[in-house]
Write an enzyme that holds these catalytic residues in place. Sequence first.
Site, PDB file in Angstrom:
ATOM      1  N   LYS A  27     -27.906  21.621  22.281  1.00  0.00           N
ATOM      2  CA  LYS A  27     -28.023  22.735  21.346  1.00  0.00           C
ATOM      3  C   LYS A  27     -29.504  22.998  21.002  1.00  0.00           C
ATOM      4  CE  LYS A  27     -23.438  21.845  19.306  1.00  0.00           C
ATOM      5  NZ  LYS A  27     -22.732  21.432  18.068  1.00  0.00           N
ATOM      6  N   TYR A  71     -17.135  29.382  20.885  1.00  0.00           N
ATOM      7  CA  TYR A  71     -16.613  28.764  19.665  1.00  0.00           C
ATOM      8  C   TYR A  71     -15.443  29.542  19.078  1.00  0.00           C
ATOM      9  CZ  TYR A  71     -20.277  25.215  19.458  1.00  0.00           C
ATOM     10  OH  TYR A  71     -21.072  24.130  19.717  1.00  0.00           O
ATOM     11  N   ASN A 109     -26.117  18.878  15.058  1.00  0.00           N
ATOM     12  CA  ASN A 109     -25.658  17.641  15.709  1.00  0.00           C
ATOM     13  C   ASN A 109     -25.961  17.599  17.206  1.00  0.00           C
ATOM     14  OD1 ASN A 109     -23.728  19.405  16.607  1.00  0.00           O
ATOM     15  ND2 ASN A 109     -21.984  18.333  15.687  1.00  0.00           N
ATOM     16  N   HIS A 164     -23.111  19.638  22.490  1.00  0.00           N
ATOM     17  CA  HIS A 164     -21.688  19.968  22.622  1.00  0.00           C
ATOM     18  C   HIS A 164     -21.141  19.293  23.870  1.00  0.00           C
ATOM     19  CE1 HIS A 164     -17.943  22.246  23.019  1.00  0.00           C
ATOM     20  NE2 HIS A 164     -18.225  22.288  24.303  1.00  0.00           N
ATOM     21  N   GLU A 199     -14.535  25.993  29.746  1.00  0.00           N
ATOM     22  CA  GLU A 199     -15.948  26.092  29.364  1.00  0.00           C
ATOM     23  C   GLU A 199     -16.873  26.101  30.587  1.00  0.00           C
ATOM     24  OE1 GLU A 199     -15.223  24.073  24.977  1.00  0.00           O
ATOM     25  OE2 GLU A 199     -16.399  22.957  26.443  1.00  0.00           O
TER      26      GLU A 199
HETATM   27  P1  IDP Z   1     -17.405  18.855  18.177  1.00  0.00           P
HETATM   28  O1  IDP Z   1     -18.704  19.537  18.517  1.00  0.00           O
HETATM   29  O2  IDP Z   1     -17.610  17.389  17.903  1.00  0.00           O
HETATM   30  O3  IDP Z   1     -16.314  19.112  19.201  1.00  0.00           O
HETATM   31  P2  IDP Z   1     -15.975  20.687  16.406  1.00  0.00           P
HETATM   32  O4  IDP Z   1     -15.082  20.262  15.307  1.00  0.00           O
HETATM   33  O5  IDP Z   1     -15.348  21.283  17.624  1.00  0.00           O
HETATM   34  O6  IDP Z   1     -16.915  19.448  16.778  1.00  0.00           O
HETATM   35  O7  IDP Z   1     -17.001  21.732  15.788  1.00  0.00           O
HETATM   36  C1  IDP Z   1     -17.844  22.481  16.635  1.00  0.00           C
HETATM   37  C2  IDP Z   1     -19.225  22.500  16.045  1.00  0.00           C
HETATM   38  O8  IDP Z   1     -19.194  23.232  14.842  1.00  0.00           O
HETATM   39  C3  IDP Z   1     -19.802  21.136  15.646  1.00  0.00           C
HETATM   40  O9  IDP Z   1     -20.372  20.432  16.737  1.00  0.00           O
HETATM   41  C4  IDP Z   1     -20.846  21.542  14.628  1.00  0.00           C
HETATM   42  O10 IDP Z   1     -22.009  22.054  15.294  1.00  0.00           O
HETATM   43  C5  IDP Z   1     -20.151  22.718  13.931  1.00  0.00           C
HETATM   44  N1  IDP Z   1     -19.465  22.282  12.718  1.00  0.00           N
HETATM   45  C6  IDP Z   1     -18.256  21.677  12.654  1.00  0.00           C
HETATM   46  N2  IDP Z   1     -17.938  21.414  11.371  1.00  0.00           N
HETATM   47  C7  IDP Z   1     -18.955  21.892  10.629  1.00  0.00           C
HETATM   48  C8  IDP Z   1     -19.224  21.924   9.223  1.00  0.00           C
HETATM   49  O11 IDP Z   1     -18.435  21.466   8.391  1.00  0.00           O
HETATM   50  N3  IDP Z   1     -20.417  22.477   8.837  1.00  0.00           N
HETATM   51  C9  IDP Z   1     -21.305  22.994   9.732  1.00  0.00           C
HETATM   52  N4  IDP Z   1     -21.089  22.986  11.047  1.00  0.00           N
HETATM   53  C10 IDP Z   1     -19.943  22.439  11.492  1.00  0.00           C
HETATM   54 MG    MG Z   2     -15.221  20.822  19.650  1.00  0.00          MG
END
Ligand code: IDP
Ligand code: MG
Length: 149
Positions: free
Chosen positions: A9, A49, A112, A115, A126
């Site tokens: 990212k 997303y 974070n 992805h 994807e």
């Molecule tokens: P993942 O990336 O571990 O699969 P997902 O639940 O699919 O996690 O969420 C996609 C992305 O959305 C996360 O990697 C993060 O960047 C963002 N995200 C998820 N939950 C939150 C939140 O509570 N606050 C801000 N960003 C979030």
């Molecule tokens: Mg995810």
Amino acid sequence: MERTFIMIKPDGVQRHLTGDIIHRFESKGFTMVGMKMMQVDRELAEKHYDVHKERPFFKGLVDFIVSAPVIAMVWEGEDVIASARNIIGATNPVSAAPGSIRGDLGVSIGRNLIHGSDAPETASAEVALWFDESELVDWEPVRKSWLYE
Ligand code: IDP
Ligand code: MG
């Protein structure tokens, strides 16, 4: 052999952590079969997303993904989809295990770093969303017989 979609990212690119991140997949034993740096547009970010479009963080997430370049990749190997998720770590870096990318390098859920596809169905969708078939390279790594019996 499975394939999975991995994206560094904008925070990973801006923090110059791409080498560190790619190294972890290479040294684990996985094979890169596609890679490109790109400035993502909103349409692609929203499509990627789409499953989260009703969530409160959706707009901020899309804003973030289009804010700077990303590195889009496809990695190949046995069970690479689940294994890559372990290498990446839990969604929230606060609870991601030390040793994982998010556990070692991140501090907050909205930044974070990376992805990774979460299941075989999302991985194929994807890979197809982000890459043209002509951008993927079929090649035979010489170390393969030293990774698998
Ligand atoms: P993942 O990336 O571990 O699969 P997902 O639940 O699919 O996690 O969420 C996609 C992305 O959305 C996360 O990697 C993060 O960047 C963002 N995200 C998820 N939950 C939150 C939140 O509570 N606050 C801000 N960003 C979030
Ligand atoms: Mg995810």
